[in-house]
Design an enzyme around this catalytic site. Structure first.
Site, mmCIF file in Angstrom:
data_model
loop_
_atom_site.group_PDB
_atom_site.id
_atom_site.type_symbol
_atom_site.label_atom_id
_atom_site.label_comp_id
_atom_site.label_asym_id
_atom_site.label_seq_id
_atom_site.Cartn_x
_atom_site.Cartn_y
_atom_site.Cartn_z
ATOM 1 N N LYS A 126 18.817 -0.409 -34.970
ATOM 2 C CA LYS A 126 17.425 -0.452 -34.500
ATOM 3 C C LYS A 126 17.202 0.646 -33.473
ATOM 4 O O LYS A 126 18.088 0.926 -32.657
ATOM 5 C CB LYS A 126 17.143 -1.828 -33.858
ATOM 6 N N GLU A 179 6.629 -9.742 -21.086
ATOM 7 C CA GLU A 179 8.046 -10.027 -21.350
ATOM 8 C C GLU A 179 8.884 -10.184 -20.081
ATOM 9 O O GLU A 179 9.069 -9.232 -19.320
ATOM 10 C CB GLU A 179 8.628 -8.899 -22.220
HETATM 11 C C1 LIG Z 1 8.163 -1.494 -26.446
HETATM 12 C C2 LIG Z 1 7.149 -2.350 -26.280
HETATM 13 O O1 LIG Z 1 7.205 -3.675 -26.589
HETATM 14 C C3 LIG Z 1 8.408 -4.289 -27.025
HETATM 15 C C4 LIG Z 1 8.585 -4.137 -28.467
HETATM 16 C C5 LIG Z 1 8.126 -5.099 -29.353
HETATM 17 C C6 LIG Z 1 8.244 -4.869 -30.839
HETATM 18 O O2 LIG Z 1 8.770 -3.835 -31.252
HETATM 19 O O3 LIG Z 1 7.759 -5.714 -31.624
HETATM 20 C C7 LIG Z 1 7.576 -6.290 -28.877
HETATM 21 C C8 LIG Z 1 7.570 -6.572 -27.563
HETATM 22 C C9 LIG Z 1 8.299 -5.742 -26.594
HETATM 23 O O4 LIG Z 1 9.597 -6.204 -26.476
HETATM 24 C C10 LIG Z 1 5.872 -1.910 -25.673
HETATM 25 O O5 LIG Z 1 4.994 -2.747 -25.434
HETATM 26 O O6 LIG Z 1 5.733 -0.708 -25.392
#
Ligand SMILES: C=C(O[C@@H]1C=C(C(=O)O)C=C[C@H]1O)C(=O)O
Length: 385
Positions: A126, A179
């Site tokens: 990832k 988060e």
């Molecule tokens: C990286 C970000 O968010 C992160 C990435 C996410 C995803 O890829 O689905 C979801 C929530 C966060 O952990 C961001 O908001 O910039």
């Protein structure tokens, strides 16, 4: 207490559903990297050297080989519980110019590069790719109005503002993260990682529920999420006697997005590691970086054209007892001298679609764009540029 009425540009603010920390002044502001793994020790020393102040505020960069800011304030006030009270009727922020960095087309190429790396580099599972919007403001930022809007629109999240210098219009890192990285209290640690995202349909509640169910059933999003949970459990287990995570992710919503979420509870081994040590052990999680972490971080830095700085870092506090609360530094802006840089990323796994991921970053950028009350045409122009 109406916290925002007491906030001023040199205050640090960290508001969570558990409580709100508001500080004044700076006794000591230090910038340390964690390149030698000594950052948490330096933070403890800093706290010990100022026993009259109960709290230290911290801001970690995405790459902790870059300097983190540790701030010992003159005064710190912690209010337990949820303390938002509407403060101002916020006006829109006049924007002279919006510049996407990189542009949407270049970002999609970078996602393609990430996909090629995922195919060609076997252990890599990832990669989170990010982009930015640079906004030129007509005047100095009204931080109180922006924080008021962020807090009001994101009542379940973590609203924060961290001053970065002592000037009259200080550089400030601020945002509203959904988060929690971790909360540590006595022998307990709690984490709530998010990964896996879908845009809500607020106009149609039934469709909104269908979108949520599709997200929960999506193999790609479940895979993206599982990588985060496995990685966190592995990083935290040396510090814990017991560590448990829900077997399947649940759904959480922000004003505009659905996310997959997992609650993780741990009981720490004695002597208990402090909050910053634990935060550094799990940061950057694959929610903002990738897996394996260091390989992903190197690839991100070679593919992305801009430095992330504090975006996708961590923001929070630690007290004299080593307790603390830290959020993932997303849905954020870095303000300096009438310029705002907004940042957002999206998790890429094999099967991700570059255009869909670019649209997802646009949706994440809306947390700040909406709070700034920027007219919709200007938002559209900015996020599709
Ligand atoms: C990286 C970000 O968010 C992160 C990435 C996410 C995803 O890829 O689905 C979801 C929530 C966060 O952990 C961001 O908001 O910039």
């Amino acid at each position: 207490m109406n916290v925002l009425q007491m906030y001023e540009p040199h205050s640090a603010l960290f508001a969570s559903p558990m409580g709100t920390l508001l500080t004044y002044g700076s006794k000591k502001r230090q910038f340390f990297t964690n390149a030698s793994g000594l950052l948490a020790q330096q933070a403890r020393q800093l706290l010990r050297a100022h026993p009259e102040v109960e709290y230290m505020v911290g801001l970690l960069p995405f790459n902790t080989n870059q300097p983190a800011q540790l701030l010992i304030p003159e005064q710190a006030h912690y209010t337990k519980g949820y303390s938002y009270a509407k403060n101002t009727t916020y006006a829109s922020t006049a924007i002279q110019h919006i510049q996407a960095r990189p542009t949407a087309a270049v970002f999609e190429k970078q996602v393609e590069q990430a996909l090629a790396a995922l195919q060609q580099t076997p252990p890599l599972q990832k990669l989170v790719m990010a982009r930015h919007l640079d906004l030129q403001l007509s005047q100095a930022l009204d931080r109180t109005a922006l924080l008021d809007a962020l807090w009001q629109k994101n009542p379940k999240g973590y609203t924060y503002a961290i001053p970065l210098d002592n000037s009259t219009d200080p550089a400030t890192f601020l945002g509203a993260s959904p988060e929690l990285l971790l909360r540590k209290q006595a022998n307990r640690v709690y984490l709530n990682p998010l990964a896996g995202t879908a845009l809500r349909d607020l106009a149609d509640p039934e469709q909104d529920q269908r979108i949520a169910q599709q997200l929960q059933a999506s193999a790609k999003d479940r895979h993206e999420h599982a990588i985060v949970i496995e990685n966190i459990l592995e990083a935290l287990s040396p510090f814990c006697d017991h560590l448990t995570a829900a077997a399947t992710p649940s759904l959480v919503s922000t004003a505009t997005l659905w996310h997959l979420s997992t609650e993780i509870h741990g009981e720490l081994k004695s002597p208990y590691a402090d909050a910053l040590t634990l935060a550094l052990a799990v940061h950057p999680t694959p929610a903002v970086c990738g897996h394996p972490t260091l390989l992903a971080r190197d690839l991100i830095e070679s593919i992305e054209s801009e430095h992330r700085g504090f975006f996708a870092g961590a923001v929070g506090w630690m007290n004299q007892a080593g307790d603390g609360e830290w959020a993932v530094a997303i849905r954020c802006a870095h303000y300096q001298n009438q310029q705002l840089r907004l940042s957002a990323g999206a998790g890429i796994v094999i099967g991700s679609d570059a255009q869909a991921e670019r649209i997802e970053t646009g949706n994440k950028l809306r947390t700040m764009l909406n709070a700034l009350q920027i007219p919709d045409e200007q938002i559209q122009q900015g996020i599709t540029q």
